[in-house]
Design a protein around this motif. Structure first.
Motif, PDB file in Angstrom:
ATOM      1  N   GLY A  34       6.314   5.654   2.313  1.00  0.00           N
ATOM      2  CA  GLY A  34       5.406   5.807   3.450  1.00  0.00           C
ATOM      3  C   GLY A  34       4.270   4.796   3.477  1.00  0.00           C
ATOM      4  O   GLY A  34       3.243   5.038   4.110  1.00  0.00           O
ATOM      5  N   GLY A  35       4.453   3.676   2.806  1.00  0.00           N
ATOM      6  CA  GLY A  35       3.362   2.703   2.688  1.00  0.00           C
ATOM      7  C   GLY A  35       3.440   1.549   3.664  1.00  0.00           C
ATOM      8  O   GLY A  35       4.093   1.636   4.701  1.00  0.00           O
ATOM      9  N   SER A  36       2.756   0.489   3.303  1.00  0.00           N
ATOM     10  CA  SER A  36       2.701  -0.699   4.152  1.00  0.00           C
ATOM     11  C   SER A  36       2.983  -1.954   3.333  1.00  0.00           C
ATOM     12  O   SER A  36       2.766  -1.983   2.125  1.00  0.00           O
ATOM     13  CB  SER A  36       1.319  -0.819   4.796  1.00  0.00           C
ATOM     14  OG  SER A  36       1.153  -2.104   5.373  1.00  0.00           O
ATOM     15  N   LEU A  37       3.426  -2.999   4.032  1.00  0.00           N
ATOM     16  CA  LEU A  37       3.734  -4.276   3.387  1.00  0.00           C
ATOM     17  C   LEU A  37       2.498  -4.936   2.792  1.00  0.00           C
ATOM     18  O   LEU A  37       2.580  -5.640   1.789  1.00  0.00           O
ATOM     19  CB  LEU A  37       4.287  -5.254   4.429  1.00  0.00           C
ATOM     20  CG  LEU A  37       5.639  -4.946   5.050  1.00  0.00           C
ATOM     21  CD1 LEU A  37       5.891  -5.909   6.193  1.00  0.00           C
ATOM     22  CD2 LEU A  37       6.714  -5.083   3.988  1.00  0.00           C
ATOM     23  N   VAL A  76       0.854  -1.185   0.000  1.00  0.00           N
ATOM     24  CA  VAL A  76       0.000   0.000   0.000  1.00  0.00           C
ATOM     25  C   VAL A  76       0.891   1.237   0.000  1.00  0.00           C
ATOM     26  O   VAL A  76       1.952   1.238   0.626  1.00  0.00           O
ATOM     27  CB  VAL A  76      -0.868   0.048   1.273  1.00  0.00           C
ATOM     28  CG1 VAL A  76      -1.925   1.141   1.159  1.00  0.00           C
ATOM     29  CG2 VAL A  76      -1.523  -1.287   1.537  1.00  0.00           C
ATOM     30  N   ASP A 104      -4.256  12.570   0.627  1.00  0.00           N
ATOM     31  CA  ASP A 104      -4.275  11.216   1.190  1.00  0.00           C
ATOM     32  C   ASP A 104      -5.404  11.024   2.190  1.00  0.00           C
ATOM     33  O   ASP A 104      -5.654   9.904   2.633  1.00  0.00           O
ATOM     34  CB  ASP A 104      -2.946  10.910   1.884  1.00  0.00           C
ATOM     35  CG  ASP A 104      -1.794  10.817   0.904  1.00  0.00           C
ATOM     36  OD1 ASP A 104      -2.057  10.467  -0.256  1.00  0.00           O
ATOM     37  OD2 ASP A 104      -0.650  11.095   1.300  1.00  0.00           O
ATOM     38  N   MET A 109       9.606  -2.488   8.088  1.00  0.00           N
ATOM     39  CA  MET A 109       8.504  -1.577   8.399  1.00  0.00           C
ATOM     40  C   MET A 109       8.455  -1.234   9.875  1.00  0.00           C
ATOM     41  O   MET A 109       8.007  -0.155  10.257  1.00  0.00           O
ATOM     42  CB  MET A 109       7.179  -2.221   7.955  1.00  0.00           C
ATOM     43  CG  MET A 109       5.974  -1.324   8.141  1.00  0.00           C
ATOM     44  SD  MET A 109       4.542  -1.959   7.235  1.00  0.00           S
ATOM     45  CE  MET A 109       3.239  -0.968   7.969  1.00  0.00           C
ATOM     46  N   LYS A 151       0.515   5.088   8.056  1.00  0.00           N
ATOM     47  CA  LYS A 151      -0.213   6.274   7.605  1.00  0.00           C
ATOM     48  C   LYS A 151      -0.987   6.015   6.318  1.00  0.00           C
ATOM     49  O   LYS A 151      -1.276   6.924   5.570  1.00  0.00           O
ATOM     50  CB  LYS A 151       0.730   7.466   7.478  1.00  0.00           C
ATOM     51  CG  LYS A 151       1.867   7.289   6.494  1.00  0.00           C
ATOM     52  CD  LYS A 151       2.545   8.636   6.264  1.00  0.00           C
ATOM     53  CE  LYS A 151       3.569   8.554   5.168  1.00  0.00           C
ATOM     54  NZ  LYS A 151       4.079   9.854   4.762  1.00  0.00           N
ATOM     55  N   VAL A 152      -1.269   4.758   6.096  1.00  0.00           N
ATOM     56  CA  VAL A 152      -2.176   4.423   4.992  1.00  0.00           C
ATOM     57  C   VAL A 152      -3.435   3.796   5.575  1.00  0.00           C
ATOM     58  O   VAL A 152      -3.383   3.096   6.590  1.00  0.00           O
ATOM     59  CB  VAL A 152      -1.515   3.465   3.965  1.00  0.00           C
ATOM     60  CG1 VAL A 152      -0.512   4.227   3.111  1.00  0.00           C
ATOM     61  CG2 VAL A 152      -0.855   2.279   4.637  1.00  0.00           C
ATOM     62  N   ALA A 203      -0.561  -5.048   8.288  1.00  0.00           N
ATOM     63  CA  ALA A 203       0.750  -5.541   8.707  1.00  0.00           C
ATOM     64  C   ALA A 203       0.896  -5.463  10.227  1.00  0.00           C
ATOM     65  O   ALA A 203       0.912  -4.380  10.789  1.00  0.00           O
ATOM     66  CB  ALA A 203       1.854  -4.730   8.025  1.00  0.00           C
ATOM     67  N   ASN A 234      -4.293  -1.357   5.753  1.00  0.00           N
ATOM     68  CA  ASN A 234      -3.016  -1.851   6.269  1.00  0.00           C
ATOM     69  C   ASN A 234      -3.282  -2.999   7.228  1.00  0.00           C
ATOM     70  O   ASN A 234      -3.954  -2.811   8.232  1.00  0.00           O
ATOM     71  CB  ASN A 234      -2.323  -0.693   6.999  1.00  0.00           C
ATOM     72  CG  ASN A 234      -0.971  -1.070   7.558  1.00  0.00           C
ATOM     73  OD1 ASN A 234      -0.478  -2.173   7.345  1.00  0.00           O
ATOM     74  ND2 ASN A 234      -0.377  -0.153   8.274  1.00  0.00           N
ATOM     75  N   PRO A 246       0.577   5.766   0.189  1.00  0.00           N
ATOM     76  CA  PRO A 246      -0.340   6.900   0.276  1.00  0.00           C
ATOM     77  C   PRO A 246      -0.793   7.260  -1.135  1.00  0.00           C
ATOM     78  O   PRO A 246       0.015   7.244  -2.073  1.00  0.00           O
ATOM     79  CB  PRO A 246       0.533   8.014   0.871  1.00  0.00           C
ATOM     80  CG  PRO A 246       1.619   7.303   1.619  1.00  0.00           C
ATOM     81  CD  PRO A 246       1.885   6.059   0.811  1.00  0.00           C
TER      82      PRO A 246
END
Lengths: 484, 423
Positions: free
Chosen positions: A409-412, A342, B99, A429, B178-179, B184, B182, A344
């Motif tokens: 600035g995302g996620s796994l 993911v 965002d 992360m 910050k998304v 995780a 998520n 932003p």
């Protein structure tokens, strides 16, 4: 406990029908939806009641045998990968819808109930169950809960965690606990349910789940817009969000993905560099107004073609194409490796460019299909397993894509989970302290780490046990010591 | 517990947070009537960590504080040595409007944050009544505060997407990100929601945002009976309306169910019409002025006993009948309001003595616990709290709840005794 004794014990709980121990039969449970990892479990058990689940878990706890819960096995991160010398608890025989409570907008189900059944059950009353993972015709509610499944409509309606209101869970020590208020809001105490949903089967097994159902919207409008490339399509996405519109869904597919889908299910998509599917729903007056605005924004961003679904059949066709995307890859490639990172939303353009550069650098094709509204990418790295070294190369490329997303600035992972597959990336992360503190929760629920061990965390933190196959220290067994 | 060495001086604390940011506590710093020795205001996550580590070494009981609007929530703490105030940590760390996400330090006032987000036509979809009295964002998360708009946007647990916490031993940890989407790792931001400072200090939070609606209208129906209240709420709930709030106001003079419609002007107009037609069968319907609509919200100030009942939403009539019955038998005057579509009912009691209040609460708790709900004492004078536990029974999750507390705060120094289950 010896294997034969364990089989007999489980048979005494479940009857002979409920225990699978033949190696050939065990093989069909060796992996979930992610087939890169395979482990044959010691035993598969098929409970039909919560009491049986509890009895199975008690045996495992007393004997120090690790166990893994599994629903329909559609997970894409190896979360339901069995543990060697462990028991796989398959919940697909627990398939009763226990209660439909329309006045309170709740449905109570057993964990093996298929996601789609819930919506079907309440459709006549004008309701549906909002989380809609692409797997919804086969995936189970228990599995959805474990993974905190998303879906194309979660941009507006939220994820599984926003729709599970209560659960009866069997803890790894065999005790049964009710968490969440169920039908009543704001139960006093910690938000244990919020922590449990999405814990990937590592904190216990849900045996009864209370879901919130949502009133069907008054109006639904869906459009499909074609663009020169993903950048222009991305411009339209920003325009829509920037206008204060919260669509029910915005999905994007790139040229390679369109090609695959077209050859697999022939939805008749336009040939384009990228297409967007945008759906708005809600009160009719609001939807009509914002749909007009959305059409205008697509035009302003140079959409080469816009199709508006005239009826439910055409809408279903749009979605058929989108939901078939993963499976369709087989038409253009022998194998593929899917990621779920993911970013932003405002970083989408930059990240897509980098992904395309990475593809060129590695000399590999990457198809993109993703939830553009919330920045959840599904880059599909195409490769041929018959070519030596390609699989490794694909995995490495997929890893580089993940790192790119984290840098922005995302996620796994947005919805597939960490499971077995991505745990090695967790330190990219999170810090060691972050992971250790998460594992405090694990230790509170599962001090002996017998519940889906080895998943999520790259370095399991001990709550009082040694690593490797579980062996309880006699002092601990006597309740005399428990070191963290 | 008397083995703790508490020979801490003010200078020790000032060395960590600076001279002007630590002082000897005054009676105003008491937590639900329990006085503290010191107050300290760390200016950063690092200082918070250092302060907690120091407190841990010295065996101090710590009570985190934001705006201090919820000092009377829960049971009085067993002890407080140090009030840790987050108010100096009041920055917006990052807000990228495109965002629809914001990252803030926990000490920022919710009102200030909303004003700032309003500049981008966005908002955090939470509107607790304490916003106006200076509640901080961290405090809202810790107390799980909510307001009428939870009907549409959910509670803070539905909006929080990431958190940074400091545990009682000084460990700094984050979860989420910050998304918006998520999965995780474990969702510790939800675990800390409503934990009332008993697991650690919330230092930073990330939230998803919503567009600020352009227009709003409140349609209200006068209610003649508790039956009408339940039926009107049900009618709204099962229509295809998408209201932002469905509120009940049940006082001496006025009994209303109000439906707040928000969105773009044409949508608001059409939905208000629908609401009007839906409600007309239950009593006289009118559109509230902005002033009338804004004055709602649960009361509960002063020395009264204020309760929150959580019950299945379809049982609204039953909740009202139970409250009115329990109160009239003891000559207690109830003022009732609530989130009618959610199943949250606020009751404030006046006109009786402690004995009468205790009986009312025990009766209601007996009824609604049995039906899967809860009755929580939101605020009450100390004489009342000595007789009634604030949270009510925890059922089968008590043991697990204690285990979680023991892992995160093994020495039990964070807000000891304030929380459910004696935690």
């Amino acid at each position: 406990m010896e294997r034969e004794a364990l089989i007999r014990t489980m048979q005494s709980i479940l009857g002979p029908e409920g225990v699978i121990s033949e190696r050939e039969q065990l093989r069909s449970y060796e992996c979930d939806g992610l087939m890169n990892y395979r482990v044959i479990p010691e035993l598969v058990v098929l409970p039909e009641t919560a009491a049986q689940v509890q009895a199975i878990v008690r045996v495992c706890y007393d004997e120090g045998i690790p166990f893994v819960a599994r629903g329909s096995g559609t997970g894409l991160s190896g979360g339901a990968l069995p543990v060697e010398s462990g028991v796989l608890i398959v919940l697909s025989r627990m398939r009763k819808i226990l209660e439909v409570d329309i006045p309170n907008q709740r449905v109570v189900v057993e964990p093996g109930v298929i996601n789609m059944w819930v919506s079907n059950e309440v459709a006549e009353d004008g309701y549906y169950y909002a989380p809609d993972p692409a797997s919804q015709i086969v995936s189970s509610i228990g599995g959805n809960l474990a993974e905190n499944s998303g879906g194309v409509h979660c941009l507006k309606y939220g994820f599984t965690t926003n729709h599970v209101m209560g659960a009866e869970i069997v803890l790894p020590d065999g005790s049964m606990v009710n968490i969440g208020g169920g039908k009543a809001p704001d139960a006093p105490g910690y938000e244990l349910l919020g922590a449990f949903v999405g814990s990937e089967g590592t904190l216990g097994i849900a045996t009864k789940i209370t879901l919130r159902i949502v009133r069907k919207p008054e109006a639904v409008r869906t459009l499909l817009a074609a663009f020169k490339d993903t950048e222009e399509a991305g411009g339209a996405v920003s325009g829509i969000i920037g206008a204060g519109i919260v669509p029910a869904a915005i999905e994007m597919m790139d040229a390679l993905c369109i090609e695959a889908v077209e050859s697999a299910v022939q939805p008749g998509f336009p040939q384009a560099g990228a297409i967007l599917i945008v759906e708005l729903d809600g009160p009719a007056a609001e939807v009509e107004n914002q749909f007009e605005q959305t059409l205008k924004i697509c035009e302003e961003n140079d959409a080469s073609e816009i199709r508006v679904a005239e009826d439910d059949a055409e809408r279903a066709l749009f979605w058929k194409g989108r939901k078939a995307a993963f499976a369709a890859m087989g038409r253009i490639s022998n194998d593929y490796y899917v990621q779920d990172s993911v970013v932003p939303r405002t970083e989408l353009g930059k990240v897509l460019k980098k992904i395309s550069d990475l593809g060129e650098e590695y000399g590999m094709r990457i198809a993109n299909v993703f939830h553009a509204g919330d920045g959840n990418l599904h880059p599909l790295v195409l490769y041929d397993n018959n070519v030596p070294g390609e699989a490794e190369k694909a995995e490495k490329l997929a890893g580089d894509i993940v790192f790119t997303c984290l840098e922005h600035g995302g996620s796994l992972t947005g919805e597939h989970g960490i499971g077995e597959d991505k745990k090695k990336y967790m330190p990219k992360m999170f810090t060691t302290d972050d992971l250790n503190v998460m594992q405090l929760l694990r230790c509170a629920f599962d001090p002996h780490q017998i519940c889906n061990p080895g998943k999520i965390f790259p370095t399991p933190r001990l709550c009082g046990e040694r690593p490797g196959p579980f062996r309880m220290h006699p002092v601990q067994r006597a309740g005399l010591a428990e070191n963290f | 517990m008397d083995t703790r060495t508490k020979n801490v001086s003010l200078e020790d604390l000032q060395r960590i947070v600076g001279e002007e940011h630590a002082w000897e506590a005054t009676p105003d710093d008491a937590v639900d009537g329990v006085g503290s020795s010191f107050v300290a205001e760390p200016g950063s996550v690092e200082e918070t960590s250092e302060l907690l580590r120091f407190a841990a070494e010295e065996g101090l009981a710590v009570s985190p504080r934001g705006g201090g609007t919820k000092a009377s929530l829960g049971n009085p703490p067993r002890e407080v040595d140090l009030v840790l105030s987050t108010v100096r940590m009041d920055e917006v760390i990052e807000h990228v409007p495109g965002d629809q996400v914001v990252r803030v330090q926990a000490g920022i006032k919710l009102e200030d944050l909303q004003e700032r987000l309003g500049g981008s036509d966005q908002m955090l979809g939470i509107d607790p009544p304490e916003t106006k009295s200076g509640a901080t964002v961290g405090g809202v998360v810790a107390a799980n505060s909510s307001g009428p708009r939870r009907h549409r946007y959910g509670t803070i647990r539905d909006l929080i997407i990431g958190i940074t916490v400091v545990l009682s031993d000084g460990t700094v940890a984050k979860a989420g990100g910050k998304v918006v989407k998520n999965v995780a790792g474990y969702d510790l931001s939800k675990l800390f929601t409503g934990s009332l400072g008993t697991l650690g200090v919330i230092a930073e939070c990330n939230f998803r945002l919503h567009p600020r609606p352009e227009a709003a209208r409140t349609v209200a129906v006068e209610l003649a009976s508790t039956q009408a209240a339940g039926e009107a709420a049900r009618a709204v709930l099962h229509a295809q309306l998408v209201p932002s709030a469905v509120e009940l106001h049940w006082g001496e003079d006025e009994r209303l169910l109000t439906v707040l419609i928000e969105g773009i002007p044409p949508g608001v107009e059409a939905q208000s019409d629908t609401a009007y037609y839906l409600l007309r069968g239950f009593g006289e319907v009118r559109t509230l002025t902005q002033e009338e609509a804004g004055s709602s919200g649960p009361s509960g100030a002063g020395d009264e006993v204020a309760l929150k009942i959580g019950a299945p939403p379809a049982e609204l009539t039953g909740v009202l009948d139970s409250v009115l019955g329990a109160c009239s038998r003891r000559r207690v005057t109830p003022l009732i309001s609530g989130h009618a579509g959610i199943g949250v009912t606020y009751v404030s009691l006046s006109g009786g003595d402690d004995e009468a209040y205790v009986q009312v609460v025990e009766e209601l708790r007996e009824i609604w616990t049995r039906r899967g709900g809860s009755v929580v004492v939101r605020s009450a004078p100390p004489s009342f709290k000595e007789r009634v536990e604030a949270w009510g029974p925890m059922g089968s999750r008590l043991e697990l709840t204690r285990r979680v507390k023991e892992k995160f705060d093994p020495r039990g120094v964070m807000n000891p005794g304030r929380f459910a289950g004696g935690i």
